[in-house]
Design a protein around this motif. Structure first.
Motif, PDB file in Angstrom:
ATOM      1  N   VAL A  72       0.895  -1.104  -0.128  1.00 54.17           N
ATOM      2  CA  VAL A  72      -0.022   0.117  -0.064  1.00 54.17           C
ATOM      3  C   VAL A  72       0.936   1.327   0.129  1.00 54.17           C
ATOM      4  O   VAL A  72       1.817   1.164   0.731  1.00 54.17           O
ATOM      5  N   THR A  73       0.363   2.333  -0.581  1.00 51.39           N
ATOM      6  CA  THR A  73       1.318   3.294  -0.751  1.00 51.39           C
ATOM      7  C   THR A  73       0.347   4.608  -0.509  1.00 51.39           C
ATOM      8  O   THR A  73      -0.591   4.722  -0.855  1.00 51.39           O
ATOM      9  N   VAL A  74       1.065   5.376   0.577  1.00 48.72           N
ATOM     10  CA  VAL A  74       0.300   6.634   0.913  1.00 48.72           C
ATOM     11  C   VAL A  74       1.217   7.897   0.676  1.00 48.72           C
ATOM     12  O   VAL A  74       2.470   7.933   0.538  1.00 48.72           O
ATOM     13  N   ILE A  75       0.534   8.933  -0.048  1.00 44.95           N
ATOM     14  CA  ILE A  75       1.165   9.918  -0.596  1.00 44.95           C
ATOM     15  C   ILE A  75       0.532  11.086   0.189  1.00 44.95           C
ATOM     16  O   ILE A  75      -0.791  11.155   0.259  1.00 44.95           O
ATOM     17  N   TYR A  76       1.512  11.930   0.959  1.00 40.37           N
ATOM     18  CA  TYR A  76       1.102  13.189   1.691  1.00 40.37           C
ATOM     19  C   TYR A  76       1.469  14.137   1.072  1.00 40.37           C
ATOM     20  O   TYR A  76       2.763  14.374   0.282  1.00 40.37           O
ATOM     21  N   ALA A  77       0.908  15.418   1.029  1.00 39.03           N
ATOM     22  CA  ALA A  77       1.144  16.626   0.446  1.00 39.03           C
ATOM     23  C   ALA A  77       0.531  17.805   1.127  1.00 39.03           C
ATOM     24  O   ALA A  77      -0.483  17.574   1.477  1.00 39.03           O
ATOM     25  N   ALA A  78       1.198  18.973   1.142  1.00 40.45           N
ATOM     26  CA  ALA A  78       0.467  20.005   1.805  1.00 40.45           C
ATOM     27  C   ALA A  78       1.057  21.327   1.314  1.00 40.45           C
ATOM     28  O   ALA A  78       2.362  21.438   0.911  1.00 40.45           O
ATOM     29  N   GLY A  79       0.199  22.390   1.435  1.00 35.56           N
ATOM     30  CA  GLY A  79       0.665  23.951   1.070  1.00 35.56           C
ATOM     31  C   GLY A  79      -0.003  24.452   2.115  1.00 35.56           C
ATOM     32  O   GLY A  79      -0.382  24.095   3.145  1.00 35.56           O
ATOM     33  N   SER A  80      -0.037  26.001   1.926  1.00 41.83           N
ATOM     34  CA  SER A  80      -0.049  26.816   2.971  1.00 41.83           C
ATOM     35  C   SER A  80      -1.713  26.809   3.253  1.00 41.83           C
ATOM     36  O   SER A  80      -2.129  27.051   4.447  1.00 41.83           O
ATOM     37  N   ASP A  81      -2.357  26.182   2.198  1.00 41.76           N
ATOM     38  CA  ASP A  81      -3.844  26.259   2.690  1.00 41.76           C
ATOM     39  C   ASP A  81      -4.604  24.894   2.284  1.00 41.76           C
ATOM     40  O   ASP A  81      -5.803  24.742   2.290  1.00 41.76           O
ATOM     41  N   CYS A  82      -3.799  23.926   2.031  1.00 35.91           N
ATOM     42  CA  CYS A  82      -4.473  22.612   1.565  1.00 35.91           C
ATOM     43  C   CYS A  82      -3.434  21.495   2.043  1.00 35.91           C
ATOM     44  O   CYS A  82      -2.362  21.388   2.050  1.00 35.91           O
ATOM     45  N   LEU A  83      -4.306  20.334   2.549  1.00 37.56           N
ATOM     46  CA  LEU A  83      -3.598  19.233   2.790  1.00 37.56           C
ATOM     47  C   LEU A  83      -4.195  17.949   1.889  1.00 37.56           C
ATOM     48  O   LEU A  83      -5.254  18.072   1.770  1.00 37.56           O
ATOM     49  N   ALA A  84      -3.252  17.399   1.475  1.00 34.91           N
ATOM     50  CA  ALA A  84      -3.668  15.948   0.287  1.00 34.91           C
ATOM     51  C   ALA A  84      -3.071  14.897   0.939  1.00 34.91           C
ATOM     52  O   ALA A  84      -2.239  14.887   1.258  1.00 34.91           O
ATOM     53  N   LEU A  85      -4.129  13.868   0.902  1.00 38.50           N
ATOM     54  CA  LEU A  85      -3.775  12.493   1.124  1.00 38.50           C
ATOM     55  C   LEU A  85      -4.208  11.590   0.001  1.00 38.50           C
ATOM     56  O   LEU A  85      -5.142  11.817  -0.411  1.00 38.50           O
ATOM     57  N   ALA A  86      -3.482  10.498  -0.204  1.00 38.21           N
ATOM     58  CA  ALA A  86      -3.698   9.558  -1.115  1.00 38.21           C
ATOM     59  C   ALA A  86      -3.330   8.243  -0.611  1.00 38.21           C
ATOM     60  O   ALA A  86      -2.268   8.065   0.010  1.00 38.21           O
ATOM     61  N   VAL A  87      -4.260   7.175  -0.822  1.00 40.37           N
ATOM     62  CA  VAL A  87      -3.801   5.689  -0.514  1.00 40.37           C
ATOM     63  C   VAL A  87      -4.032   5.018  -1.711  1.00 40.37           C
ATOM     64  O   VAL A  87      -5.180   5.077  -2.234  1.00 40.37           O
ATOM     65  N   HIS A  88      -3.009   4.255  -2.038  1.00 37.88           N
ATOM     66  CA  HIS A  88      -3.193   3.525  -3.312  1.00 37.88           C
ATOM     67  C   HIS A  88      -2.858   1.869  -3.087  1.00 37.88           C
ATOM     68  O   HIS A  88      -1.923   1.744  -2.315  1.00 37.88           O
ATOM     69  N   ASP A  89      -3.663   1.031  -3.656  1.00 33.79           N
ATOM     70  CA  ASP A  89      -3.287  -0.190  -3.827  1.00 33.79           C
ATOM     71  C   ASP A  89      -3.488  -0.782  -5.216  1.00 33.79           C
ATOM     72  O   ASP A  89      -3.995  -0.158  -6.129  1.00 33.79           O
ATOM     73  N   ARG A  90      -3.344  -2.144  -5.422  1.00 32.02           N
ATOM     74  CA  ARG A  90      -3.090  -2.777  -6.601  1.00 32.02           C
ATOM     75  C   ARG A  90      -4.434  -3.687  -6.718  1.00 32.02           C
ATOM     76  O   ARG A  90      -4.361  -4.713  -7.403  1.00 32.02           O
TER      77      ARG A  90
END
Length: 142
Positions: A72-90
């Motif tokens: 399972v892959t988790v992607i975390y990303a953020a900026g000054s006004d945004c938080l992004a999360l993604a969870v990937h599987d096959r």
């Protein structure tokens, strides 16, 4: 959020783990560490719901996708006004994010969506190009 918008977020971290129960704890702890490093306080109003959402999505992957997806892959990303999360599987199954709570187990995703929509965020399921996996992307305002 498009991939171009995600790329514009100054903070990013990708974590790939064996798709087993310990992935839930590790993904959450990694998120907490990343948020602190990025200057997003753990007491920020969005953080607890974001961690709950992340926990639920990784748990779903462990419970339902591990048979076909050893990682399972988790992607975390953020900026000054945004938080992004993604969870990937096959695993090819793409759950409906806007379903109702039923006996088939969509209760966790219904809770995820309550938090996402309550915070003014977005959620989308994206299939892999080969149709054999998917990512669930969550964006939340900070």
């Amino acid at each position: 959020m498009t991939s171009t918008q995600l790329e514009a977020l100054p903070y990013r971290h990708v974590l790939t783990l064996p798709n087993e129960p310990s992935a839930v704890r590790i993904a959450r702890e990694t998120a907490e560490q990343a948020l602190v490093e990025w200057g997003i306080g753990l007491r920020h109003a969005t953080v607890d719901p974001a961690l709950l959402i992340l926990t639920e999505l990784v748990t779903n992957s462990v419970r339902h996708a591990a048979v076909l997806s050893p990682q399972v892959t988790v992607i975390y990303a953020a900026g000054s006004d945004c938080l992004a999360l993604a969870v990937h599987d096959r695993h090819p199954y793409q759950p409906s994010l806007y379903g109702t709570v039923t006996d088939t187990g969509t209760g966790g995703l219904a809770t995820v969506m309550e938090f996402v929509l309550g915070l003014g965020g977005t959620a989308v399921v994206r299939a892999d190009a080969d149709g054999r996996g998917k990512s669930i992307w969550i964006t939340l305002p900070l």
